[in-house]
Design an enzyme around this catalytic site. Structure first.
Site, PDB file in Angstrom:
ATOM      1  N   ARG A   1      -7.430  46.999 -45.740  1.00  0.00           N
ATOM      2  CA  ARG A   1      -7.390  45.608 -45.177  1.00  0.00           C
ATOM      3  C   ARG A   1      -5.989  45.601 -44.438  1.00  0.00           C
ATOM      4  O   ARG A   1      -5.067  45.996 -45.139  1.00  0.00           O
ATOM      5  CB  ARG A   1      -7.691  44.583 -46.167  1.00  0.00           C
ATOM      6  CG  ARG A   1      -7.275  43.089 -45.569  1.00  0.00           C
ATOM      7  CD  ARG A   1      -6.026  42.715 -46.021  1.00  0.00           C
ATOM      8  NE  ARG A   1      -5.802  41.132 -45.556  1.00  0.00           N
ATOM      9  CZ  ARG A   1      -4.469  40.735 -45.413  1.00  0.00           C
ATOM     10  NH1 ARG A   1      -3.445  41.276 -45.637  1.00  0.00           N
ATOM     11  NH2 ARG A   1      -4.632  39.187 -45.015  1.00  0.00           N
TER      12      ARG A   1
ATOM     13  N   THR B   1       5.490  37.959 -48.361  1.00  0.00           N
ATOM     14  CA  THR B   1       6.152  38.684 -47.315  1.00  0.00           C
ATOM     15  C   THR B   1       7.315  38.329 -46.545  1.00  0.00           C
ATOM     16  O   THR B   1       7.855  36.984 -47.090  1.00  0.00           O
ATOM     17  CB  THR B   1       5.039  38.431 -46.094  1.00  0.00           C
ATOM     18  OG1 THR B   1       3.881  38.666 -46.441  1.00  0.00           O
ATOM     19  CG2 THR B   1       5.571  38.760 -44.766  1.00  0.00           C
TER      20      THR B   1
HETATM   21  N1  ASP Z   1       0.554  37.238 -44.334  1.00  0.00           N
HETATM   22  C1  ASP Z   1       0.511  38.303 -45.315  1.00  0.00           C
HETATM   23  C2  ASP Z   1      -0.845  38.943 -45.314  1.00  0.00           C
HETATM   24  O1  ASP Z   1      -1.947  38.392 -44.884  1.00  0.00           O
HETATM   25  C3  ASP Z   1       0.699  37.957 -46.647  1.00  0.00           C
HETATM   26  C4  ASP Z   1       1.917  37.124 -46.904  1.00  0.00           C
HETATM   27  O2  ASP Z   1       2.549  36.501 -45.858  1.00  0.00           O
HETATM   28  O3  ASP Z   1       2.399  37.077 -48.110  1.00  0.00           O
HETATM   29  O4  ASP Z   1      -0.970  40.275 -45.338  1.00  0.00           O
END
Ligand code: ASP
Length: 334
Positions: free
Chosen positions: A230, A202
């Site tokens: 999701r 992310t």
């Molecule tokens: N926090 C993000 C999610 O759960 C994933 C990530 O941080 O890469 O969708």
């Protein structure tokens, strides 16, 4: 009577004073099993280059007296356009082989916020999140409605295949084989009987502008092999993103379910605001709470003095900082 020269000198002094106002931007490109042994020098250089470009895009806006909202969008866009990060172009795949992206943005001035979840055709989901904040009466739009809204707002629309990178597809195949749901930057490793492949790619940015306003932005493709439909923490205001001039700006990355259950970003701001904790202490404390319920990841936190802190419970985190006087810095490892 004031002479023209005196008036000009006064103007110059004023603009000089304006230049001394603090500004700062801090970014992250996800956390996970990022160590010197899992990252080749070539890949490290590639990550550093994009992080540097993102940081500079945001810093330039702030140095010119621009708004923190514009700075965080500018920085996040650069990372969304790179296949290296799990957002926009490099978004990971769901269990159905689709890319469903989430993003959110928050303006620290009056708790205005906007977010999109599960978009599939928006080139830069962070811009769609901003459009929801500025051009709709809502905070969060999801799925088809969010894609359509982005289109109506004149944002750049792409074919879903735009996000289909070979590397991400292989990640999905590996995850499917093991029936796992890894974070984007985690290297495959053996853990007892389980093979773990965990990385969070992310991207996020927090900024303080010369007018003293904070802003935060987060954008993601979510977790590889997540069930289609999701939604994680990244588009949830208070979980993955928070900005409030009275406290701090926060962007998170990690196992979204636990960051939501921990209301992580808001919890950090609340510890700073109500308990008077230093941002580092607040961030560390909240990540421990997330860890206690089985979550891992990291956060970047920026306060009104322009000081940024990072906290992460993973081996590494792609991160960077630039301020009015400090030289831009990029770090990856612990
Ligand atoms: N926090 C993000 C999610 O759960 C994933 C990530 O941080 O890469 O969708």
């Amino acid at each position: 009577m004031k002479t023209l020269a005196a008036a000009l000198a006064a103007t110059a002094a004023l603009s000089g004073a304006a230049q001394e106002k603090p500004f700062a931007i801090a970014i992250h490109g996800g956390s996970g099993t990022i160590t010197r042994t899992t990252l080749t020098p070539e890949r490290e250089a590639a990550f550093r280059a994009v992080l540097g470009e993102a940081l500079e895009a945001g810093r330039r806006v702030l140095a010119a007296g621009g708004a923190s909202l514009d700075a965080v969008v500018a920085a996040v866009r650069v990372m969304e356009d790179s296949p290296l990060f799990n957002a926009g172009r490099g978004a990971v795949f769901t269990n159905e082989g689709t890319n469903e992206m989430d993003a959110s943005i928050m303006d620290g001035r009056a708790r205005r916020a906007g977010a999109v979840a599960g978009v599939t055709t928006v080139k830069n989901p962070i811009e769609a999140a901003r459009a929801v904040m500025e051009k709709s009466r809502h905070v969060l739009l999801a799925g088809r409605g969010a894609d359509q809204f982005a289109k109506e707002q004149g944002l750049e629309i792409v074919e879903p295949a735009y996000c289909r990178t070979e590397e991400r597809w292989k990640q999905l195949e590996r995850a499917r084989e093991r029936d796992r749901m890894p974070m984007d930057h985690d290297a495959p490793k053996k853990s007892g009987a389980l093979e773990v492949d965990e990385k969070f790619g992310t991207v996020g940015a927090v900024a303080l502008d010369q007018a003293g306003n904070l802003a935060a932005a987060t954008s993601t493709g979510g977790l590889t092999n997540k069930r289609f439909g999701r939604v994680g923490d990244s588009p949830i205001v208070g979980a993955g993103t928070w900005a409030e001039n009275e406290s701090v700006a926060v962007s998170a990355t990690g196992t979204g379910e636990m960051f939501m259950r921990g209301v992580a970003a808001h919890d950090i701001a609340a510890l700073v605001k109500y308990k008077g904790l230093a941002p580092q202490k607040a961030a560390d404390e909240v990540l421990e709470k997330v860890r206690a319920i089985g979550g891992r990841g990291g956060v970047v936190v920026l306060d009104r003095s322009g000081e940024a802190v990072f906290s992460f419970t993973t081996e590494g985190m792609y991160r960077g900082f630039a301020g009015a006087t400090a030289r831009p810095e990029i770090h990856i490892f612990r």
